[in-house]
Structures are given as structure tokens and as C-alpha cells.
Write an enzyme that holds these catalytic residues in place. Structure first.
Site, short mmCIF file in Angstrom:
data_model
loop_
_atom_site.label_atom_id
_atom_site.label_comp_id
_atom_site.label_asym_id
_atom_site.label_seq_id
_atom_site.Cartn_x
_atom_site.Cartn_y
_atom_site.Cartn_z
N CYS A 1 -36.83 18.70 11.07
CA CYS A 1 -36.66 17.43 10.38
C CYS A 1 -35.23 16.93 10.46
O CYS A 1 -34.98 15.72 10.58
CB CYS A 1 -37.11 17.54 8.92
SG CYS A 1 -36.24 18.78 7.94
N CYS B 1 -30.60 6.60 5.40
CA CYS B 1 -32.05 6.77 5.58
C CYS B 1 -32.72 5.44 5.92
O CYS B 1 -32.51 4.43 5.24
CB CYS B 1 -32.65 7.37 4.31
SG CYS B 1 -34.43 7.59 4.39
N CYS C 1 -39.86 5.02 7.35
CA CYS C 1 -39.68 5.94 8.48
C CYS C 1 -40.44 7.22 8.18
O CYS C 1 -40.43 7.69 7.04
CB CYS C 1 -38.20 6.23 8.68
SG CYS C 1 -37.84 7.36 10.06
N ASP D 1 -44.67 7.19 -9.57
CA ASP D 1 -43.46 6.68 -8.94
C ASP D 1 -43.00 5.39 -9.61
O ASP D 1 -42.62 4.43 -8.94
CB ASP D 1 -43.74 6.44 -7.44
CG ASP D 1 -42.47 6.14 -6.66
OD1 ASP D 1 -41.39 6.54 -7.10
OD2 ASP D 1 -42.57 5.47 -5.61
N CYS E 1 -42.78 17.64 11.52
CA CYS E 1 -42.76 18.86 10.71
C CYS E 1 -43.93 19.76 11.11
O CYS E 1 -45.09 19.33 11.11
CB CYS E 1 -42.87 18.50 9.23
SG CYS E 1 -43.05 19.94 8.13
N CYS F 1 -34.19 13.23 12.74
CA CYS F 1 -33.85 12.05 11.94
C CYS F 1 -33.05 11.06 12.78
O CYS F 1 -31.95 11.39 13.26
CB CYS F 1 -33.05 12.46 10.70
SG CYS F 1 -32.59 11.06 9.66
N CYS G 1 -36.60 26.80 10.29
CA CYS G 1 -36.91 25.54 10.97
C CYS G 1 -35.94 24.44 10.54
O CYS G 1 -35.64 24.27 9.36
CB CYS G 1 -38.34 25.11 10.66
SG CYS G 1 -38.83 23.55 11.43
N CYS H 1 -39.37 12.57 10.02
CA CYS H 1 -39.23 13.93 9.51
C CYS H 1 -40.56 14.56 9.15
O CYS H 1 -40.70 15.79 9.14
CB CYS H 1 -38.28 13.96 8.32
SG CYS H 1 -38.81 12.99 6.90
N CYS I 1 -40.00 26.85 4.51
CA CYS I 1 -39.38 26.17 5.65
C CYS I 1 -38.76 27.16 6.63
O CYS I 1 -38.62 26.87 7.83
CB CYS I 1 -38.31 25.20 5.17
SG CYS I 1 -38.95 23.66 4.47
#
Length: 366
Positions: free
Chosen positions: A203, A223, A250, A143, A257, A207, A200, A253, A197
Site C-alpha cells: 500500500c 491523499c 482513490c 461516519d 492489498c 500510493c 508487506c 492502496c 500486515c
């Protein structure tokens, strides 16, 4: 060497690198090719819509993001690894959401900075491979550069990109960090992960600021992770109430899940909570001096946002606090009187918000 012999040698090398990766404590391993054309197209559309907000670095480096061989010449493969980080049971985290007096810190940031854990381990992986085969071309990433780690990880079979745009693994959920080695080794590639997914939309529904605008669509400008970590300056007033008590990042989500029922507590002691950040009082954090904060945050990913942004976030969370305790009001007054205009402005908003919440409570009881 014949083609069959060469392929057999590369398959054997793949298995050797995989074994080393697991021996070093990584929780998943896969290899991807470097064709990221589709991901690059999606990124360009997202940038054109200005959904990256103030993150100008997202638009830098151009094609180097989706053409790894431009970033590191000679790259033909990406070795992708996963390291789980969930420091405690998710139910403990859920209990902290919108707590009347306590702060919520994203679970990934409760312990040691993941860069300091992942990068040395990736370097050890590369060094161990060099001991086996001699020098080879590589560069490690955590990252920290224009690397599209999630599309690469999906192509490497590590997981799929969910509707919240985080990577999900069927057997491990999404509480993990990713790391990569760009390499010139023509290793066999893994089969890409497929999407699970289904229908569904949990998420999207949970939020707090409606930042997930649709399946696989994130508007970073809304966000909470962006607002509390990446955004410099003032947080838009229209989004402050939705932030609740989230002072750094945060997790909503991920917390809700369904796939995270398979997530396990990380075995990495470096990711264990430090300085009680998983159970900290907002007022106590707001009264902390910069010297003490810098000391407590040494080795933490949180430190990079700086003391001013930290207190700005606390001012918003204190304003959203529903506990009538006067310590919260005293902490807001302390921040409102500080010399930093950014912090004091948010604290004054917090005071107004607290008064409005108190009036609402009176009307509800009447």
C-alpha cells in the site's frame, strides 16, 4: 439477580443482537468497550503535525472523539457492524486506473450514498432490540459524528487497522463500510483483532502521491481522497500529476492489498454503479450541465462536493489524459472558459499539461 444470572442474560442478549444484525444483512458484528485512550493519543499527535489539512472538523469536539461517554452520556459499549460494498470485480477497477480517456471514481461512491443505506439499517437493528427488551439507551453513527470508528471496530474484532490506515478483515479484505450503535447495555465485549500486515508494504509503494508516509502513517494533505473530496479551493500543482484520472477518491492502496483477494462482490444492489460512472469518459463528464449533474448525483455521496469541485477534479484528470482525442482538448477548453475561477485555473493547467505530454510523446518517437 445474581452476578452469574446477570452475565448469562447479557450473553444471551449479545447473541440475540448478533442474530438480528446478520438477519438485517450486515456482514460482521462485534462489541467494543469504550476505552480509546491510545487512539486518542495518536489522533492528537496527528493533528499537532497538521496532517489533517483543511479538515478543521477533525480537531473539533476534543475528547468527545475518544471518550464516547462524553459524546453520548451513559455509553458503556459500542456495537460495531460491517457492510461490504465492492460493486464489481477489482480487476475491472484496476483496468480503469490511469486510463487514457476515462475517469476513475472510488468504488464506494459508484452507487447509492452509504449513509442512506447504513443509518436506516442501524435504526432497524436498535428498534428490533427494543422490541425484545424494551427501551434502552443508544445512538446510531455512520461516519457522521466525532466517532473513532476504526479503533472501535478493531477492538470489537471486526478487523485491524492496516498500514494504509484502513480496516482489514482476514476473510473479507477492506471493501466495507462501518457503523456503530453507542449503547448503555453492558454487553460482553469481543477480543480485539490482531495485526496481520506483516512485512508487506504494498500500500505504501503504490500510493500515487506518497500520502502513506510510513506504516500506519497517513498525511491527508497528500491523499487523493482528501484532495478530490475534502479539500476546498486549489489543488497544489505539485500533486496534480499524481492524481491521474481519479476524479473522486482513490482506491489504489486497497486495490493492490493482498488481503483483498478474499473480498467478495457486495450483495447490496444499492451499491451497484449508477449512470455508468464505472466506465465514464472524462470529456463527456466535463461537458455535462450542472442541472444534469445534480440529477444524476441525486442520492449519491458524490453530490456533497458540489459541481465546482467536481469540475475542478475533471480539469486535472483531463490534463493528465494521454489520449490524443480532440474531445479531451475541447472539454478542457470548455472548462477553461467557464465563469468559475477555480475551475478555469485548473483547466488552464490541464491544457499546459496536455501540451507537455504531447511534446514528451513526440520526443519519445523521435
Amino acid at each position: 439477580m445474581s452476578s452469574d444470572e446477570s452475565n448469562a442474560r447479557l450473553r444471551s442478549l449479545y447473541r440475540t443482537i448478533e442474530q438480528i444484525a446478520y438477519a438485517l444483512g450486515f456482514d460482521a458484528f462485534g462489541v467494543s468497550d469504550i476505552d480509546l485512550g491510545q487512539a486518542g493519543d495518536r489522533l492528537e499527535r496527528w493533528l499537532a503535525e497538521h496532517r489533517h489539512g483543511d479538515m478543521a472538523w477533525m480537531a473539533r469536539h476534543g475528547e468527545k472523539r475518544w471518550k464516547p461517554d462524553l459524546l453520548v452520556p451513559g455509553t458503556v459499549r459500542a456495537i460495531c457492524v460491517r457492510l461490504d460494498y465492492l460493486p464489481e470485480d477489482a480487476e475491472q477497477a484496476i483496468a480503469m486506473l490511469d486510463h487514457p480517456s476515462k475517469a476513475y471514481v472510488s468504488r464506494y461512491a459508484l452507487g447509492r450514498d452509504y449513509h442512506r443505506v447504513m443509518r436506516p439499517r442501524l435504526q432497524k437493528l436498535a428498534a428490533a432490540v427494543e422490541e425484545k427488551i424494551g427501551q434502552f439507551g443508544y445512538r446510531a453513527f455512520v461516519d457522521s459524528a466525532p466517532v473513532m470508528e476504526k479503533p472501535l471496530a478493531q477492538k470489537a474484532g471486526v478487523g485491524w487497522i492496516g498500514k494504509h490506515t484502513n480496516l482489514i478483515n482476514k476473510r473479507a479484505g477492506s471493501w466495507f463500510f462501518l457503523g456503530e450503535l453507542y449503547t448503555d447495555l453492558e454487553l460482553p465485549v469481543d477480543s480485539p483483532s490482531t495485526d496481520h500486515c506483516g512485512s508487506c508494504t504494498t500500500c505504501i509503494e503504490v500510493c500515487p502521491t506518497r500520502a502513506i508516509t510510513g506504516p500506519y502513517e497517513l498525511d491527508a494533505r497528500r491523499c487523493i481522497s482528501y484532495l478530490t473530496i475534502e479539500k476546498d479551493g486549489s489543488i497544489p500543482e505539485s500533486l496534480r500529476k499524481g492524481i491521474g484520472n481519479r476524479i473522486y477518491g482513490c482506491d489504489d492502496c486497497q486495490l493492490f492489498c493482498p488481503w483483498n483477494k478474499f473480498a467478495r462482490i457486495s450483495k447490496e444492489t444499492d451499491f451497484a454503479p449508477r449512470h455508468g460512472l464505472n466506465d465514464a469518459q472524462l470529456a463527456a463528464l466535463a461537458m455535462q450541465s450542472e442541472t444534469d449533474w445534480l440529477s444524476d448525483m441525486a442520492g449519491s455521496a458524490i453530490r456533497r462536493i458540489g459541481f465546482a469541485r467536481w469540475r475542478r477534479n475533471l480539469a486535472v484528470a483531463l490534463g493528465n489524459a494521454t489520449d490524443p482525442d480532440t474531445e479531451i482538448d475541447a472539454a478542457l477548453e470548455h472548462l477553461a472558459q467557464c465563469d468559475d475561477a477555480l475551475v478555469s485555473e485548473h483547466a488552464r493547467w490541464g491544457q499546459t499539461q496536455r501540451r507537455a505530454l504531447a511534446e514528451e510523446s513526440v520526443h519519445e518517437r523521435a
